[in-house]
Design a protein around this motif. Sequence first.
Motif, mmCIF file in Angstrom:
data_model
loop_
_atom_site.group_PDB
_atom_site.id
_atom_site.type_symbol
_atom_site.label_atom_id
_atom_site.label_comp_id
_atom_site.label_asym_id
_atom_site.label_seq_id
_atom_site.Cartn_x
_atom_site.Cartn_y
_atom_site.Cartn_z
ATOM 1 N N GLY A 120 0.835 -1.189 0.000
ATOM 2 C CA GLY A 120 0.000 0.000 0.000
ATOM 3 C C GLY A 120 0.866 1.233 0.000
ATOM 4 O O GLY A 120 2.049 1.180 0.367
ATOM 5 N N VAL A 121 0.294 2.354 -0.403
ATOM 6 C CA VAL A 121 1.022 3.622 -0.475
ATOM 7 C C VAL A 121 0.165 4.713 0.165
ATOM 8 O O VAL A 121 -0.987 4.914 -0.237
ATOM 9 C CB VAL A 121 1.358 4.012 -1.928
ATOM 10 N N MET A 122 0.729 5.402 1.146
ATOM 11 C CA MET A 122 0.113 6.596 1.719
ATOM 12 C C MET A 122 1.039 7.780 1.459
ATOM 13 O O MET A 122 2.256 7.658 1.617
ATOM 14 C CB MET A 122 -0.123 6.441 3.223
ATOM 15 N N ILE A 123 0.456 8.898 1.048
ATOM 16 C CA ILE A 123 1.252 10.094 0.791
ATOM 17 C C ILE A 123 0.705 11.270 1.590
ATOM 18 O O ILE A 123 -0.470 11.291 1.956
ATOM 19 C CB ILE A 123 1.287 10.449 -0.711
ATOM 20 N N PRO A 215 -3.983 -0.670 -1.911
ATOM 21 C CA PRO A 215 -4.617 0.467 -1.236
ATOM 22 C C PRO A 215 -3.763 1.737 -1.312
ATOM 23 O O PRO A 215 -2.531 1.684 -1.173
ATOM 24 C CB PRO A 215 -4.777 -0.028 0.204
ATOM 25 N N PHE A 216 -4.459 2.855 -1.497
ATOM 26 C CA PHE A 216 -3.820 4.150 -1.665
ATOM 27 C C PHE A 216 -4.494 5.130 -0.722
ATOM 28 O O PHE A 216 -5.723 5.139 -0.594
ATOM 29 C CB PHE A 216 -3.972 4.609 -3.116
ATOM 30 N N ALA A 217 -3.693 5.942 -0.032
ATOM 31 C CA ALA A 217 -4.255 6.904 0.923
ATOM 32 C C ALA A 217 -3.565 8.248 0.783
ATOM 33 O O ALA A 217 -2.374 8.326 0.461
ATOM 34 C CB ALA A 217 -4.101 6.383 2.353
ATOM 35 N N VAL A 218 -4.332 9.300 1.037
ATOM 36 C CA VAL A 218 -3.822 10.667 1.058
ATOM 37 C C VAL A 218 -4.220 11.280 2.399
ATOM 38 O O VAL A 218 -5.409 11.313 2.735
ATOM 39 C CB VAL A 218 -4.399 11.510 -0.101
ATOM 40 N N GLY A 244 -11.115 7.898 2.299
ATOM 41 C CA GLY A 244 -11.030 8.968 1.320
ATOM 42 C C GLY A 244 -9.794 9.827 1.477
ATOM 43 O O GLY A 244 -8.788 9.413 2.049
ATOM 44 N N ILE A 245 -9.853 11.046 0.943
ATOM 45 C CA ILE A 245 -8.765 12.001 1.073
ATOM 46 C C ILE A 245 -8.959 12.751 2.384
ATOM 47 O O ILE A 245 -9.944 13.465 2.565
ATOM 48 C CB ILE A 245 -8.728 12.959 -0.131
ATOM 49 N N VAL A 246 -8.014 12.583 3.292
ATOM 50 C CA VAL A 246 -8.136 13.115 4.650
ATOM 51 C C VAL A 246 -7.387 14.448 4.728
ATOM 52 O O VAL A 246 -6.245 14.562 4.263
ATOM 53 C CB VAL A 246 -7.568 12.134 5.689
ATOM 54 N N ARG A 247 -8.036 15.437 5.322
ATOM 55 C CA ARG A 247 -7.401 16.737 5.570
ATOM 56 C C ARG A 247 -7.453 16.991 7.073
ATOM 57 O O ARG A 247 -8.531 17.204 7.629
ATOM 58 C CB ARG A 247 -8.106 17.832 4.774
ATOM 59 N N GLN A 258 2.842 17.392 13.221
ATOM 60 C CA GLN A 258 2.082 18.505 13.805
ATOM 61 C C GLN A 258 0.814 18.046 14.511
ATOM 62 O O GLN A 258 0.376 18.695 15.469
ATOM 63 C CB GLN A 258 1.780 19.517 12.699
ATOM 64 N N THR A 259 0.225 16.955 14.050
ATOM 65 C CA THR A 259 -0.966 16.396 14.706
ATOM 66 C C THR A 259 -0.827 14.871 14.792
ATOM 67 O O THR A 259 -1.649 14.126 14.249
ATOM 68 C CB THR A 259 -2.252 16.772 13.941
ATOM 69 N N PRO A 260 0.210 14.377 15.475
ATOM 70 C CA PRO A 260 0.425 12.931 15.515
ATOM 71 C C PRO A 260 -0.708 12.178 16.193
ATOM 72 O O PRO A 260 -0.965 11.009 15.859
ATOM 73 C CB PRO A 260 1.739 12.779 16.290
ATOM 74 N N GLY A 261 -1.414 12.837 17.118
ATOM 75 C CA GLY A 261 -2.528 12.167 17.780
ATOM 76 C C GLY A 261 -3.639 11.794 16.830
ATOM 77 O O GLY A 261 -4.349 10.805 17.043
ATOM 78 N N ALA A 262 -3.805 12.568 15.762
ATOM 79 C CA ALA A 262 -4.792 12.246 14.735
ATOM 80 C C ALA A 262 -4.184 11.397 13.630
ATOM 81 O O ALA A 262 -4.852 10.516 13.073
ATOM 82 C CB ALA A 262 -5.367 13.532 14.144
ATOM 83 N N PHE A 263 -2.914 11.654 13.314
ATOM 84 C CA PHE A 263 -2.287 10.962 12.188
ATOM 85 C C PHE A 263 -1.970 9.504 12.491
ATOM 86 O O PHE A 263 -2.230 8.618 11.666
ATOM 87 C CB PHE A 263 -1.003 11.688 11.766
ATOM 88 N N ASN A 264 -1.385 9.229 13.643
ATOM 89 C CA ASN A 264 -0.902 7.868 13.912
ATOM 90 C C ASN A 264 -2.004 6.809 13.865
ATOM 91 O O ASN A 264 -1.795 5.726 13.298
ATOM 92 C CB ASN A 264 -0.160 7.834 15.248
ATOM 93 N N PRO A 265 -3.204 7.061 14.422
ATOM 94 C CA PRO A 265 -4.265 6.061 14.270
ATOM 95 C C PRO A 265 -4.661 5.846 12.800
ATOM 96 O O PRO A 265 -5.002 4.729 12.412
ATOM 97 C CB PRO A 265 -5.421 6.642 15.077
ATOM 98 N N LEU A 266 -4.622 6.918 12.006
ATOM 99 C CA LEU A 266 -4.915 6.771 10.580
ATOM 100 C C LEU A 266 -3.899 5.855 9.909
ATOM 101 O O LEU A 266 -4.263 4.959 9.137
ATOM 102 C CB LEU A 266 -4.898 8.133 9.888
ATOM 103 N N LEU A 267 -2.625 6.096 10.185
ATOM 104 C CA LEU A 267 -1.593 5.253 9.575
ATOM 105 C C LEU A 267 -1.748 3.803 10.035
ATOM 106 O O LEU A 267 -1.628 2.863 9.235
ATOM 107 C CB LEU A 267 -0.199 5.779 9.943
ATOM 108 N N ALA A 268 -2.040 3.602 11.318
ATOM 109 C CA ALA A 268 -2.220 2.233 11.825
ATOM 110 C C ALA A 268 -3.386 1.545 11.125
ATOM 111 O O ALA A 268 -3.281 0.366 10.716
ATOM 112 C CB ALA A 268 -2.445 2.266 13.338
#
Length: 274
Positions: A120-123, A215-218, A244-247, A258-268
């Motif tokens: 998978g690729v997340m950018i 799977p692809f994520a933004v 979807g595309i997350v902002r 800058q917002t690891p509390g929101a980002f890390n669960p997304l990556l997991a």
Amino acid sequence: MPDTTRLDTPFGTIALLDSGDSGRPVLLVHGNSACKEAFAPQFDAPELAGFRLIAPDLPGHGASDDAPDPGSAYTFAGYAALLEHLIAALGLASPVVFGWSLGGHAALELAGRGKAPVAGVMISGTPPVTPTLDCLMQAFNIDPAAENLTAKRDFTEEDAQAYALHTGAVDGAVDPHLLAMVKRTDGRARETMFGSVVAGAPLDERQIVADMTVPFAVVNGAEDPFIKPDYFDTLTAPSLWSEGIVRLQGAGHAPFRQTPGAFNPLLARFVQAC
């Protein structure tokens, strides 16, 4: 944070962090004039414990050597070739790849080349572009306070401060190590990379995303000064994951910092979905 290890490669000696865990490998690829330590919030995240996190310093960056052949190494294709080498040398079976900014372009080039399987690729902060001036202008904000530094070979002290501030500052504060690594970066890496993009050398990233089957994520920062958010809505991305595309609100160009509390669960969740 794990200790730094070093690996001899055709691109010079590469420094990397490797959590050594036994779970699915996740390759974390940093941006222009950055370094592997940018991902400290991921190595320390309980949500990502158990995954094998690997973060290299790209050639000419961080504790890695400057590239012996700058003209070929400091391009999207060169960085993708390095990632292919690392995947083979480290025995990574179909890693998930997270690429930030320049690292996202390297991840897309890696996927498009098809020489090393990825799961998978997340950018983040990486508009997938066709390498034409028109598409670049549609995708990127040309911010005179920051964007013009992307291609500049020799940074002044003020340039380094401005670039570190715009790319990875947290709450307006620049991490001293990340600033030092901006200053350390081989300026030929910026100059060569940008020149190769303007010359149309990279693969067509819009087509790579359209053809992607894994799977692809933004995940972008909602206040990212470098990118035009609506551009991402123009992509054809059949394998875009269900979220979807997350902002992420409150984040700029580096939401994973800058917002690891929101980002890390997304990556997991993304890694688990791959």
